[in-house]
Design a protein around this motif. Sequence first.
Motif, PDB file in Angstrom:
ATOM      1  N   VAL A 123      54.950  24.952  78.945  1.00  7.96           N
ATOM      2  CA  VAL A 123      55.404  24.862  77.558  1.00  7.96           C
ATOM      3  C   VAL A 123      56.742  25.581  77.469  1.00  7.96           C
ATOM      4  N   THR A 124      57.809  24.864  77.195  1.00  4.02           N
ATOM      5  CA  THR A 124      59.144  25.464  77.194  1.00  4.02           C
ATOM      6  C   THR A 124      59.408  26.205  75.885  1.00  4.02           C
ATOM      7  N   MET A 125      60.578  26.846  75.811  1.00  4.02           N
ATOM      8  CA  MET A 125      60.892  27.659  74.625  1.00  4.02           C
ATOM      9  C   MET A 125      62.321  27.470  74.123  1.00  4.02           C
ATOM     10  N   GLN A 126      63.195  26.897  74.930  1.00  2.00           N
ATOM     11  CA  GLN A 126      64.630  26.866  74.627  1.00  2.00           C
ATOM     12  C   GLN A 126      64.957  26.331  73.232  1.00  2.00           C
ATOM     13  N   ASN A 127      64.303  25.266  72.817  1.00  2.00           N
ATOM     14  CA  ASN A 127      64.703  24.563  71.591  1.00  2.00           C
ATOM     15  C   ASN A 127      63.986  25.027  70.338  1.00  2.00           C
ATOM     16  N   TYR A 185      66.313  32.760  74.014  1.00  2.00           N
ATOM     17  CA  TYR A 185      65.150  32.141  74.634  1.00  2.00           C
ATOM     18  C   TYR A 185      65.479  31.732  76.069  1.00  2.00           C
ATOM     19  N   VAL A 186      64.458  31.718  76.927  1.00  2.00           N
ATOM     20  CA  VAL A 186      64.648  31.247  78.298  1.00  2.00           C
ATOM     21  C   VAL A 186      65.062  29.776  78.257  1.00  2.00           C
ATOM     22  N   SER A 187      66.134  29.448  78.972  1.00  2.00           N
ATOM     23  CA  SER A 187      66.658  28.087  78.948  1.00  2.00           C
ATOM     24  C   SER A 187      65.720  27.145  79.692  1.00  2.00           C
ATOM     25  N   ASP A 188      65.815  25.867  79.366  1.00  2.00           N
ATOM     26  CA  ASP A 188      65.024  24.876  80.086  1.00  2.00           C
ATOM     27  C   ASP A 188      65.427  24.822  81.557  1.00  2.00           C
ATOM     28  N   ALA A 189      66.719  25.001  81.831  1.00  2.00           N
ATOM     29  CA  ALA A 189      67.172  24.982  83.219  1.00  2.00           C
ATOM     30  C   ALA A 189      66.495  26.097  84.014  1.00  2.00           C
ATOM     31  N   CYS A 223      46.214  30.815  86.741  1.00  2.00           N
ATOM     32  CA  CYS A 223      47.369  31.709  86.669  1.00  2.00           C
ATOM     33  C   CYS A 223      48.171  31.370  85.431  1.00  2.00           C
ATOM     34  N   PHE A 224      48.702  32.391  84.774  1.00  2.00           N
ATOM     35  CA  PHE A 224      49.542  32.202  83.594  1.00  2.00           C
ATOM     36  C   PHE A 224      50.857  32.931  83.824  1.00  2.00           C
ATOM     37  N   ILE A 225      51.932  32.161  83.942  1.00  2.00           N
ATOM     38  CA  ILE A 225      53.279  32.719  84.110  1.00  2.00           C
ATOM     39  C   ILE A 225      53.926  32.761  82.730  1.00  2.00           C
ATOM     40  N   SER A 226      54.224  33.962  82.255  1.00  2.00           N
ATOM     41  CA  SER A 226      54.806  34.132  80.922  1.00  2.00           C
ATOM     42  C   SER A 226      56.171  34.798  81.039  1.00  2.00           C
ATOM     43  N   LEU A 227      56.731  35.192  79.912  1.00  2.00           N
ATOM     44  CA  LEU A 227      58.078  35.749  79.886  1.00  2.00           C
ATOM     45  C   LEU A 227      58.223  36.950  80.808  1.00  2.00           C
ATOM     46  N   GLU A 228      57.202  37.774  80.873  1.00  2.00           N
ATOM     47  CA  GLU A 228      57.282  38.986  81.678  1.00  2.00           C
ATOM     48  C   GLU A 228      57.379  38.695  83.175  1.00  2.00           C
ATOM     49  N   ASP A 229      57.109  37.454  83.584  1.00  2.00           N
ATOM     50  CA  ASP A 229      57.202  37.084  85.001  1.00  2.00           C
ATOM     51  C   ASP A 229      58.564  36.521  85.369  1.00  2.00           C
ATOM     52  N   PHE A 230      59.445  36.342  84.385  1.00  2.00           N
ATOM     53  CA  PHE A 230      60.805  35.872  84.653  1.00  2.00           C
ATOM     54  C   PHE A 230      61.709  37.089  84.835  1.00  2.00           C
ATOM     55  N   ARG A 231      62.436  37.138  85.913  1.00  2.00           N
ATOM     56  CA  ARG A 231      63.314  38.266  86.211  1.00  2.00           C
ATOM     57  C   ARG A 231      64.767  37.893  85.912  1.00  2.00           C
ATOM     58  N   GLN A 232      65.348  38.568  84.929  1.00  2.00           N
ATOM     59  CA  GLN A 232      66.731  38.322  84.514  1.00  2.00           C
ATOM     60  C   GLN A 232      67.007  36.829  84.329  1.00  2.00           C
ATOM     61  N   PRO A 233      66.250  36.177  83.475  1.00  2.00           N
ATOM     62  CA  PRO A 233      66.407  34.723  83.315  1.00  2.00           C
ATOM     63  C   PRO A 233      67.657  34.353  82.534  1.00  2.00           C
ATOM     64  N   GLU A 234      68.088  33.137  82.722  1.00  2.00           N
ATOM     65  CA  GLU A 234      69.177  32.586  81.910  1.00  2.00           C
ATOM     66  C   GLU A 234      68.633  32.318  80.511  1.00  2.00           C
ATOM     67  N   LEU A 235      69.356  32.803  79.495  1.00  2.00           N
ATOM     68  CA  LEU A 235      68.902  32.670  78.116  1.00  2.00           C
ATOM     69  C   LEU A 235      69.859  31.799  77.309  1.00  2.00           C
ATOM     70  N   HIS A 258      54.618  29.512  80.328  1.00  2.00           N
ATOM     71  CA  HIS A 258      55.278  29.536  79.019  1.00  2.00           C
ATOM     72  C   HIS A 258      56.197  30.752  78.986  1.00  2.00           C
ATOM     73  N   PRO A 259      57.505  30.551  78.964  1.00  2.00           N
ATOM     74  CA  PRO A 259      58.444  31.672  79.064  1.00  2.00           C
ATOM     75  C   PRO A 259      58.635  32.424  77.751  1.00  2.00           C
ATOM     76  N   TYR A 260      57.513  32.913  77.215  1.00  2.00           N
ATOM     77  CA  TYR A 260      57.565  33.699  75.987  1.00  2.00           C
ATOM     78  C   TYR A 260      56.383  34.655  76.010  1.00  2.00           C
ATOM     79  N   ASN A 261      56.096  35.290  74.872  1.00  2.00           N
ATOM     80  CA  ASN A 261      55.026  36.285  74.837  1.00  2.00           C
ATOM     81  C   ASN A 261      53.682  35.664  75.212  1.00  2.00           C
ATOM     82  N   PRO A 262      52.965  36.252  76.152  1.00  2.00           N
ATOM     83  CA  PRO A 262      51.691  35.655  76.599  1.00  2.00           C
ATOM     84  C   PRO A 262      50.621  35.642  75.520  1.00  2.00           C
ATOM     85  N   SER A 263      50.714  36.552  74.547  1.00  2.00           N
ATOM     86  CA  SER A 263      49.680  36.631  73.509  1.00  2.00           C
ATOM     87  C   SER A 263      49.881  35.612  72.392  1.00  2.00           C
TER      88      SER A 263
END
Length: 611
Positions: free
Chosen positions: A412-416, A384-388, A368-380, A348-353
Motif C-alpha cells: 500500500v503506497t503513500m506518495q499521493n 511521504y515515501v515516494s513511489d519510486a 512480515c510487515f514492512i512499515s515506515l520504520e523499516d525504510f532507511r533514509q528514504p526518498e520523500l 506500507h511506508p507509513y505508521n504501522p499502527s
Amino acid sequence: MRENKICQALLFLALGFLEFITIELFFNRNIIDLGVALILKNVLLYWVINLVLVSLLHRMKPAMLISTILVLVLGIANYLVQMFRGYGIVFMDFYAIRTVATVMGHYSVEVHPCMIAGIATGILSIVACFLFPVKSGRYLQKKSILVSFAGLALSALFFVWINTSSTFFRDVSELTWDHQIGIHDYGYALYFAANTGSAKISVPQGYSPKRAEEILSRYADAENGGYGKTEDAETEGEGNLENRDAGPNLIMIMNESFADLRVLGEDFHSSQNAMPFYDSLTKNTIKGYAEASVYGGYTANSEFEFLTGCTKAFLPGNPYLQYMTEELPSLITTVKAQDGYEDAIAMHPYNPSGYNRNRVYPLFSFDCFISLEDFRQPELLRGYVSDAEDYRQICRQYEEKSPGTKLCLFNVTMQNHNPYTADWTSDDPVKVSDQLGDSSVNQYLSLVKKSDDALRELIWYFSKVSEPTLILLFGDHQPHLPDRFYGRVMDKFPTQFEEEDVMKEHLVPFMIWANYDIPEQTVEVSSLNYLSGLLLQTAGLQTTHYQRFLQDMERYLPSVSASGYYDAQGTLGNVQQPEGDAEKWLEEYEIVQYYYLFDSKNRQEKYFTIP
C-alpha cells in the motif's frame, strides 16, 4: 417566578436552534433549503441531547455551556475534516481517531467565510448561556431529582422511538453511497444519527449457516463457475500455463489515490498525459476500471475488499478497526497454501499502527510487515515515501527472498496521499487549464505522473528477471479535489451528483502485467472485491469455494460496491433495492459474507481455504 421559567425554556429552545445553525454554517449550508420538516428533526436532536445534559447536571447554565462549547469544537473539526476528505465526521470515524490524527499533521488550514460565520455563531451561543441565572440550593434536592428523572425518561423514550420506528429516519438511513450528499441533503445531526444506526451489523434476512453452506457447496468442483472470459482468452491462457511452473511471483500494489480523472467527463483536459506509461501497456496486460466503495479516504476499506472479496455494500463502518479480531481466511491464505509461497509480505511506508494494520495483517496470514520504520533514509515527496523508493523496496524483497521460493507481496503506497497543498513543484508538471482547477489539481496530477514514472521503472526491472512474475496495480480511491473542479468538469457540484455521477467519482484504474505470455484483456467495469479472483485466475492458481462463487457472480454482476452495482447489461442499480437477477445474487452474497465474517463458530473452513 413563572415568567423566569418561561424565559429559560425559550432560551433553551433558542440555543438548540443556534447550535444547529452553527454546525450547518461550517458546512457552508443554506439551512432554508432543508425545509421545515428536516430543520425541526435536526433541531430536535440538539434539544434532546441538551435535555440529557440538563437532567444530569440539574443546572441550565453549566449544561448549556458544555453543549455549546462541544458544538463549536465539533463544527471546527468537521470543517477541517471535510477540507481534506470532502465530507464531515460520521460515526465510523471515531474508530479511526489515531489514524486521522497522524495524517492531519500534514494539512494546512484555509480560512473561508463559512468558518468565520460558524465560529461567530458558536461564540454567540456560548455567550448566550450566561443569560441563564445561577441556580442556588443543594444539588440533590428531591424536586430536582424528580425533574431530572422525568427529563431522562423522556429522552430515553425518544431514542427508543427513533430506533424502532421508521418515521424519524424515513429516506435518510438508506443513503449510504455518499456521505457528503447525505450531510448536505438532510443536515448534519440527522444524517450523523442515521449513520450511527446503520453502523450496526444485522443478520441478513433468510440467513442460516446451512443456507450459506448450500450456496458455497455449488462450487465444490474447481471447474464450476468461472471468470466469464471469452473462450479464446481461456484457451490461450491455459496453453501458456503449460509452458511454465504454475504460480508466478505475485506483487500486489494498491496505489494511494491513484486515479484517472479522464473518467469524470470529456471536459477534462491537461497539459500532458499524467499516466503515459500506464496507457502504453498492452502486451501481456489486463487493464480496466474498478469501482471503489470509498472516496477521498478510508484506504483500509479498499484493501479489505481486495484481500477478502467482501463488499462494503453490506458492511458499514471500518472492518480493520471494528470487526477484525481473529484470524480470517483471505487471498493471502489461498496463495500460501500453494507450492512455493512460503512467506507473505505486507508493506506500507507509513505508521504501522494506522488502521490497526500491525494487528490486522497477521490475521490475514501475512508473515512480515514492512512499515515506515523499516525504510532507511528514504526518498520523500511532500514528506511521504515516494513511489519510486517504495518500488525499490519491492525489488530488494525480490532479491532477498530464499532461493526456490516465490514472492508474495502486498503493498500500500503513500506518495499521493492528500492534501495537495504542500510547497512542492514537480520537475515535469501536469496542469489543467485555469478554467478547470487550481494548484491542488495540478499537484495531484503531477504526483500521478511521478507514480507512472515509478511504475515504468518497476516494470522494466521485472521484465529483465527470469522468474515468472505477475504485478497487479490498482487505486484505492479517487482523491478529494475542490468542488469547483467537479463543477467545471462535470457541470455540477458534488452535492448535486446523481448516482451515475457518484459511480464515476468512485472509479479507479487497475492493471495486471506479466513478464510472460498472458491473454490481453480490457475490463470495462469491475469492483475491488473481484480483483483478487482475476489475479488468481490469471496466475493459474487454485481457488476456494468462496472465490469461485464470486467469480460466478461476477458474470451476472460485474461490479458491486457500496455505491451501487452494474449488471451484465451495464444497468446501474441500487444495492438496497436490487432488481431482476441482481436480487438473488446480492441476497446470496450477503448471506455468504455474513457467514464468512461474523459466524466463525459455525463457519466451515473448507469453503474458504485450499485443501
